[in-house]
Write a protein that holds these residues in place. Sequence first.
Motif, short mmCIF file in Angstrom:
data_model
loop_
_atom_site.label_atom_id
_atom_site.label_comp_id
_atom_site.label_asym_id
_atom_site.label_seq_id
_atom_site.Cartn_x
_atom_site.Cartn_y
_atom_site.Cartn_z
N LEU A 4 0.82 -1.21 0.00
CA LEU A 4 0.00 0.00 0.00
C LEU A 4 0.86 1.27 0.00
O LEU A 4 0.46 2.29 -0.57
N GLN A 5 2.04 1.20 0.61
CA GLN A 5 2.95 2.35 0.57
C GLN A 5 3.47 2.57 -0.85
O GLN A 5 3.57 3.71 -1.31
N SER A 6 3.76 1.50 -1.55
CA SER A 6 4.22 1.60 -2.93
C SER A 6 3.13 2.19 -3.82
O SER A 6 3.40 3.08 -4.65
N VAL A 7 1.91 1.72 -3.64
CA VAL A 7 0.79 2.26 -4.41
C VAL A 7 0.60 3.74 -4.10
O VAL A 7 0.43 4.57 -5.01
N ALA A 8 0.67 4.09 -2.82
CA ALA A 8 0.49 5.49 -2.42
C ALA A 8 1.60 6.37 -3.01
O ALA A 8 1.32 7.46 -3.53
N MET A 9 2.84 5.93 -2.95
CA MET A 9 3.94 6.73 -3.51
C MET A 9 3.78 6.89 -5.02
O MET A 9 4.05 7.95 -5.58
N GLY A 10 3.35 5.83 -5.68
CA GLY A 10 3.10 5.92 -7.12
C GLY A 10 2.02 6.93 -7.44
O GLY A 10 2.17 7.74 -8.36
N LEU A 11 0.95 6.94 -6.65
CA LEU A 11 -0.13 7.90 -6.87
C LEU A 11 0.32 9.33 -6.56
O LEU A 11 -0.14 10.28 -7.21
N VAL A 12 1.24 9.49 -5.61
CA VAL A 12 1.80 10.81 -5.33
C VAL A 12 2.49 11.34 -6.58
O VAL A 12 2.32 12.50 -6.98
N ILE A 13 3.29 10.49 -7.21
CA ILE A 13 4.00 10.90 -8.43
C ILE A 13 3.00 11.21 -9.55
O ILE A 13 3.19 12.16 -10.31
N VAL A 14 1.94 10.43 -9.64
CA VAL A 14 0.93 10.67 -10.67
C VAL A 14 0.21 12.00 -10.44
O VAL A 14 -0.03 12.75 -11.37
N VAL A 15 -0.10 12.32 -9.19
CA VAL A 15 -0.88 13.51 -8.88
C VAL A 15 -0.04 14.79 -9.01
O VAL A 15 -0.53 15.80 -9.51
N LEU A 16 1.20 14.73 -8.55
CA LEU A 16 2.04 15.93 -8.59
C LEU A 16 2.51 16.22 -10.00
O LEU A 16 2.80 15.32 -10.77
N VAL A 17 2.61 17.50 -10.31
CA VAL A 17 3.07 17.93 -11.63
C VAL A 17 4.17 18.96 -11.45
O VAL A 17 4.01 19.92 -10.69
N ALA A 18 5.30 18.73 -12.10
CA ALA A 18 6.41 19.68 -12.12
C ALA A 18 6.86 19.82 -13.57
O ALA A 18 7.61 18.99 -14.08
N ARG A 19 6.36 20.82 -14.24
CA ARG A 19 6.61 20.99 -15.68
C ARG A 19 7.93 21.70 -15.95
O ARG A 19 8.21 22.73 -15.36
N PHE A 20 8.73 21.12 -16.85
CA PHE A 20 9.96 21.70 -17.35
C PHE A 20 9.96 21.52 -18.86
O PHE A 20 9.94 20.38 -19.34
N ALA A 21 9.96 22.62 -19.58
CA ALA A 21 9.94 22.59 -21.05
C ALA A 21 8.75 21.77 -21.57
O ALA A 21 8.86 21.06 -22.56
N GLY A 22 7.64 21.86 -20.85
CA GLY A 22 6.43 21.17 -21.27
C GLY A 22 6.30 19.75 -20.76
O GLY A 22 5.21 19.19 -20.76
N ALA A 27 7.25 12.09 -13.92
CA ALA A 27 6.56 11.39 -15.00
C ALA A 27 5.55 10.38 -14.45
O ALA A 27 5.89 9.50 -13.66
N ASP A 28 4.30 10.53 -14.90
CA ASP A 28 3.23 9.63 -14.46
C ASP A 28 3.54 8.15 -14.73
O ASP A 28 3.20 7.31 -13.91
N PRO A 29 4.21 7.81 -15.86
CA PRO A 29 4.53 6.40 -16.06
C PRO A 29 5.39 5.81 -14.93
O PRO A 29 5.20 4.65 -14.55
N VAL A 30 6.28 6.60 -14.38
CA VAL A 30 7.10 6.13 -13.25
C VAL A 30 6.20 5.86 -12.04
O VAL A 30 6.35 4.86 -11.35
N GLY A 31 5.25 6.76 -11.82
CA GLY A 31 4.31 6.56 -10.72
C GLY A 31 3.49 5.29 -10.91
O GLY A 31 3.29 4.52 -9.97
N TRP A 32 3.04 5.06 -12.14
CA TRP A 32 2.24 3.85 -12.39
C TRP A 32 3.08 2.59 -12.26
O TRP A 32 2.57 1.54 -11.86
#
Length: 169
Positions: A4-22, A27-32
Amino acid sequence: MKPLQSVAMGLVIVVLVARFAGYDALADPVGWLLVIWGVRRMTDHTTLLALAVGALLVACVVWFPATPDLLEDSDPSLRWAANLPQVLFCVLLCRQLSELAGAASDQRARAWLRTTMVLNALLALAPVLVFAGDADDLLPSVYAAAGVVVLMLIVLLFTYANRAWAPDS
């Protein structure tokens, strides 16, 4: 790290957005991939795994800056469709975890997880109602509410990761 911690950390990466050059640096794929790693260590994970893989495939396509712009410019309902695998994953995850909590007589956890499941399901349908009612100005509010519900799920996953009923592989 517990599943569940792994799933939660993955969803954190999916939810957060840090845009650089578009591009999204988180990256959401890393979160998934993190989500998939956690789900694979859970029992009864076939449907959850299929939904997470579907969300991963969508995230791979949508990660490129031109894709979200194209989806938004052509038809806002395409953005909703692209988010659907993620929402369905969250609904099913909440359902399965609420059943585990209920079987272990953890009624408070079960209630929170069921509430999160219902909110995810309602917010999955809300854009359809917005599109049907031609009230596109409500769409940002719906997406903001959906973000809050995903954050609620993340908090619950971290909170319940060490419970006796939680998957531990």
